[in-house]
Scaffold this active site. Structure first.
Site, PDB file in Angstrom:
ATOM      1  N   ASP A  70       0.844  -1.196   0.000  1.00  0.00           N
ATOM      2  CA  ASP A  70       0.000   0.000   0.000  1.00  0.00           C
ATOM      3  C   ASP A  70       0.879   1.246   0.000  1.00  0.00           C
ATOM      4  O   ASP A  70       1.759   1.403   0.852  1.00  0.00           O
ATOM      5  CB  ASP A  70      -0.894   0.015   1.240  1.00  0.00           C
ATOM      6  CG  ASP A  70      -1.985  -1.038   1.176  1.00  0.00           C
ATOM      7  OD1 ASP A  70      -2.511  -1.256   0.066  1.00  0.00           O
ATOM      8  OD2 ASP A  70      -2.300  -1.642   2.206  1.00  0.00           O
ATOM      9  N   ASP A 129      -6.580  -5.191  -5.088  1.00  0.00           N
ATOM     10  CA  ASP A 129      -7.021  -4.840  -3.740  1.00  0.00           C
ATOM     11  C   ASP A 129      -8.086  -3.753  -3.772  1.00  0.00           C
ATOM     12  O   ASP A 129      -8.166  -2.919  -2.888  1.00  0.00           O
ATOM     13  CB  ASP A 129      -5.817  -4.384  -2.907  1.00  0.00           C
ATOM     14  CG  ASP A 129      -6.132  -4.386  -1.411  1.00  0.00           C
ATOM     15  OD1 ASP A 129      -6.891  -5.261  -0.958  1.00  0.00           O
ATOM     16  OD2 ASP A 129      -5.630  -3.503  -0.693  1.00  0.00           O
TER      17      ASP A 129
END
Length: 439
Positions: A268, A378
Site C-alpha cells: 500500500d 485490492d
C-alpha cells in the site's frame, strides 16, 4: 490404513517445526556486531556506510518506534566450510506471525569503489542473507543493515487504540532485541525436505477426506518420517525425500487446472506507516526480488504503481538501477499502467484517466514499455467510470479481484500471507522466499 490421519499430520508438523527447519542451517559462528542509532529520519545508504559504529551484542535491545539503526556485521568464513554455501542468519527480534508489520532491514555490502550495493531485505520470515555460494574458507565478511524499528500496529488483536502510530506520540523505549547474527552453513537437502513436507501437508489438507490421493500422501509422509533419523537430519534427509518423491510427482486429476505463478508484492502506497516507510518498504522488497532474479533464470516478478518506481528512483537509485536492468531483460514486469493502485469508487472518470496517463508515461519514459493490462487486486468496488477507463486499445486484460494474481511462468504456486513479500516457486533458491502456500 490411516484411520487416525490426525496422528500422521500431527507427527509431520511436529518434526517439520521442531527438527527439520532448525537443521536447515547447521554449523554456526557468531558475527561481530556494531551499531549506530540515528537520532532522527533515515539517511542515504552511502552515509550509513560511513557512520561511526559502536560495539553491540546479541541480546541487546534496539530501536524505538519509527527509528533507524544501522548495524555493521563482520566475520570470517571458517576454513573447514570450504565448498559449502554460507549465509548470514540474522534475527532482529522478529515475530514470524507479524510479517510486514514490525522491524525489517535492507542489507548492503560495500562495492569495489566503496559505494553501497543492495543485497536483499530481512523480515520475520526471511532471515537469511547470501554470503558465498561455494566457500573457499577464510573469506572476510562485512555487511551493513539499515534496520527499521517499525512498531506492530495490527497486533494479535488488531485495530485497537495505540500511541505508537505516530512518532510524535510513540514511546522512545526500544521495541526489539537482537537474538542472533551468525554465519551458517546452508543445508540444501534439508531445506528441500522441509518444503517437500510442507507442500504435501498443505495439499492433503485441501483434498477430500476419502481421496485415494490423500491417503497416498499420508502414507508417504509416514514412510519418510520412518527413515528420517531425528538425531541425524542432514545425513538422512535424502532418504526421506526419496520416500516423498512419488507423492510429489503424482499429477492431479486429468481435469484439474494447471496453475503457475509470478512473484508479486502488494504494498500500500499510503497505509499505517509514514510515506518514507513506504519508500523503504518498496526498496527492501525490490532489492530482494532483483537478487532472486539474478539467482533464478526462470523467475519473473511483477510490480504495479509507477509512483513506487519513482520513489525508488529518487531515494534509492542504486536499487532502481537493478530494477531497470531487470525490466530490460523482460523479467521485472511493470503492471497495470496506473500511477498508484487507486480507489475506483469515488474518483471521477477524468481522475482515473489521469492515473493511466501519468503511469503509462512513466513506464514508457523509464523503461520504453507500456503496460497492457489493468492491475487492481485490492480494490473495494468499481464505478461505471472505472470500467470505461480500464477499457481501450492499451488494455488487453485486467486483474481486479481481492486475490493473488497468477501468471504462467513456473510449475508451482506460492502465496504470501504478509503485506511486503511474496514467494515465487520454480527451484531451490526461488522456493526460499517464505511464507508460502502451494497447491
Amino acid at each position: 490404513m490411516h484411520e487416525e490421519t490426525s496422528l500422521t499430520v500431527g507427527r509431520a508438523n511436529r518434526v517439520l517445526t521442531e527438527r527439520i527447519r532448525p537443521a536447515i542451517h547447521s554449523a554456526r559462528v557468531p558475527l561481530e556486531i556494531s551499531a549506530h542509532a540515528l537520532p532522527g529520519e533515515p539517511i542515504a545508504p552511502a552515509d550509513g556506510l560511513g557512520l561511526d559504529y559502536e560495539p553491540f551484542a546479541a541480546g541487546q535491545q534496539w530501536g524505538p518506534a519509527w527509528g533507524t539503526t544501522w548495524f555493521r556485521v563482520r566475520g570470517e568464513v571458517p576454513a573447514e566450510w570450504a565448498g559449502r554455501r554460507v549465509e548470514a542468519v540474522i534475527d532482529l527480534g522478529f515475530d514470524v506471525n507479524m510479517t510486514g508489520f514490525q522491524c525489517e532491514a535492507l542489507v548492503y555490502r560495500r562495492g569495489a569503489d566503496g559505494e553501497p550495493v543492495p543485497v536483499k531485505s530481512l523480515n520475520p520470515r526471511n532471515q537469511w542473507v547470501p554470503v558465498v555460494p561455494a566457500a573457499e574458507g577464510g573469506e572476510s565478511v562485512e555487511l551493513f543493515l539499515e534496520g527499521a524499528s517499525n512498531p506492530v500496529l495490527l497486533d494479535y488483536h488488531p485495530f485497537l487504540p495505540t500511541q505508537e502510530g505516530d512518532i510524535r506520540t510513540s514511546s522512545p523505549e526500544p521495541l526489539y532485541r537482537i537474538r542472533h547474527m551468525d554465519l551458517a552453513i546452508f543445508e540444501s537437502e534439508v531445506f528441500e525436505l522441509a518444503l517437500d513436507v510442507e507442500v504435501l501437508l498443505e495439499l492433503q489438507a485441501e483434498l477430500p477426506e476419502t481421496s485415494p490421493r490423500r491417503m497416498r500422501i499420508l502414507q508417504a509422509l509416514d514412510d519418510a518420517l520412518d527413515v528420517l533419523d531425528l538425531q541425524r537430519i542432514t545425513d538422512t534427509a535424502a532418504d526421506a525425500r526419496a520416500r516423498l518423491a512419488p507423492a510429489l510427482e503424482s499429477p492431479a486429476d486429468a481435469s484439474a487446472h494447471r496453475i503457475a505463478a509470478v512473484g508479486h508484492a502488494h504494498i500500500d502506497s499510503a497505509w499505517l506507516w509514514p510515506v518514507r516507510e513506504t519508500i523503504r518498504k518498496v526498496a527492501r522488497t525490490t532489492s530482494s526480488m532483483t537478487t532472486l532474479l539474478e539467482e533464478e533464470p526462470e523467475f519473473r516478478y511483477g510490480m504495479s504503481s509507477a509512483q513506487q518506481y519513482a520513489w525508488v528512483k529518487e531515494h534509492r537509485p542504486e536499487v532502481f538501477a537493478r530494477i531497470k536492468d531487470a525490466v530490460a531483460e523482460g523479467r521485472f514486469l511493470p503492471l497495470g499502467g496506473m500511477w498508484v493502485e487507486s480507489d475506483t469508487v469515488m474518483p471521477t472518470g477524468e481522475s482515473l484517466v489521469r492515473q493511466f496517463s501519468h503511469g503509462q508515461r512513466f513506464f514508457e519514459r523509464e523503461f520504453g514499455i507500456r503496460s497492457r493490462g489493468v492491475w487492481l487486486p485490492d480494490s473495494f468496488g468499481y464505478s461505471p467510470p472505472s470500467r470505461s477507463s480500464c477499457a481501450g486499445p492499451a488494455s488487453s486484460g485486467s486483474s481486479r479481484r481481492r486475490s493473488p494474481g497468477t501468471s504462467a511462468t513456473s510449475s508451482r504456486t506460492t502465496r504470501s500471507t504478509g503485506r511486503e513479500s511474496t514467494g515465487p516457486a520454480s527451484s531451490r533458491t526461488s522456493r526460499r522466499w517464505t511464507p508460502t502456500t502451494r497447491s
